[in-house]
Design a protein around this motif. Structure first.
Motif, short mmCIF file in Angstrom:
data_model
loop_
_atom_site.label_atom_id
_atom_site.label_comp_id
_atom_site.label_asym_id
_atom_site.label_seq_id
_atom_site.Cartn_x
_atom_site.Cartn_y
_atom_site.Cartn_z
N ASP A 73 68.38 -6.31 17.16
CA ASP A 73 68.50 -5.85 18.55
C ASP A 73 67.73 -4.56 18.82
O ASP A 73 67.22 -4.36 19.93
CB ASP A 73 69.97 -5.64 18.92
N GLU A 74 67.67 -3.69 17.84
CA GLU A 74 66.99 -2.41 18.05
C GLU A 74 65.48 -2.57 18.19
O GLU A 74 64.87 -2.03 19.11
CB GLU A 74 67.32 -1.44 16.92
N SER A 75 64.88 -3.30 17.26
CA SER A 75 63.42 -3.47 17.30
C SER A 75 62.99 -4.60 18.22
O SER A 75 61.80 -4.75 18.51
CB SER A 75 62.88 -3.72 15.89
N LYS A 76 63.96 -5.39 18.66
CA LYS A 76 63.70 -6.53 19.55
C LYS A 76 62.73 -7.55 18.93
O LYS A 76 61.87 -8.11 19.57
CB LYS A 76 63.12 -6.08 20.91
N ARG A 77 62.92 -7.77 17.63
CA ARG A 77 62.10 -8.77 16.95
C ARG A 77 62.86 -9.34 15.75
O ARG A 77 63.89 -8.81 15.33
CB ARG A 77 60.77 -8.18 16.52
N TYR A 78 62.33 -10.41 15.24
CA TYR A 78 62.92 -11.04 14.06
C TYR A 78 62.49 -10.29 12.81
O TYR A 78 61.33 -9.90 12.66
CB TYR A 78 62.50 -12.52 13.97
N GLU A 79 63.45 -10.10 11.91
CA GLU A 79 63.21 -9.42 10.63
C GLU A 79 63.68 -10.35 9.52
O GLU A 79 64.74 -10.99 9.63
CB GLU A 79 64.01 -8.11 10.55
N PRO A 80 62.96 -10.43 8.41
CA PRO A 80 63.39 -11.30 7.30
C PRO A 80 64.49 -10.63 6.47
O PRO A 80 64.45 -9.42 6.23
CB PRO A 80 62.12 -11.48 6.49
#
Length: 197
Positions: A73-80
């Motif tokens: 939610d913070e970076s607004k992207r998918y993280e592995p």
């Protein structure tokens, strides 16, 4: 592919519940402690993450060590993230109090994949989370059926029905039964229909 009918699902659920805690099959009707069953009886790791941006993926069962994209939610992207074999990932939005019954059903559904489909998913090296074919949809329906049988064991449903059956109108009966087993009214209504009650 093995065929599972409702009688077989109830039998599998009863076997699994007896191995975990026989009072869930032989005692007073009550809610199945599904998180304890998953973690203590099966040794499955439970993790809560945002599994998708919009919450359309509720659970993932991991059958072999995998890298899974989760939404930050913070970076607004998918993280592995690295998920070990024997992990169930659940969307953390289900931890909200108004989602409690959905959380319980998602946990039971993912446990059902673990019980029924481990061999298939290990052979195909895929995750139990996405439907892309007819056979995947069939496995999802099987996991729903076994999940319902685990959370609402047939014998305990019948015992509870005998206690309330003649005293309550149908709507109130379904509400009371859903409350006893900590499931949604809709889930209880479907379960009673499928049991012919």
């Amino acid at each position: 592919m093995r065929e599972y009918n409702s009688r077989v699902m109830d039998s599998i659920a009863q076997r699994e519940l007896l191995e975990f805690d026989s009072t869930l099959v032989n005692g007073d009707p009550r809610a199945v402690p599904i998180e304890e069953m998953i973690e203590l009886h099966y040794g499955i790791i439970l993790q809560y993450r945002n599994l998708s941006k919009k919450g359309h993926i509720l659970g993932i069962t991991v059958f072999e060590d995998s890298i899974i994209p989760v939404y930050d939610d913070e970076s607004k992207r998918y993280e592995p993230i690295v998920a070990k074999a024997g992990t169930i990932l659940v969307d953390q939005r289900l931890l909200a109090s108004h989602c409690y019954n959905r959380l319980r059903f998602t946990l039971a559904h993912e446990l059902a994949h673990y019980i029924l489909h481990s061999e298939y998913y290990l052979k195909t090296q895929s995750l139990a989370s996405k439907m892309s074919s007819h056979s995947d949809m069939k496995r999802e329906k099987e996991a729903d059926a076994l999940g319902a049988s685990i959370l609402m064991p047939q014998g305990r449903i019948k015992v509870a029905m005998k206690r309330f059956g003649n005293q309550l109108e149908r709507k109130e009966l379904i509400y009371q039964m859903a409350s006893i087993f900590n499931v949604s009214i809709q889930a209880m209504e479907i379960r009673l229909q499928r049991l012919g009650l």
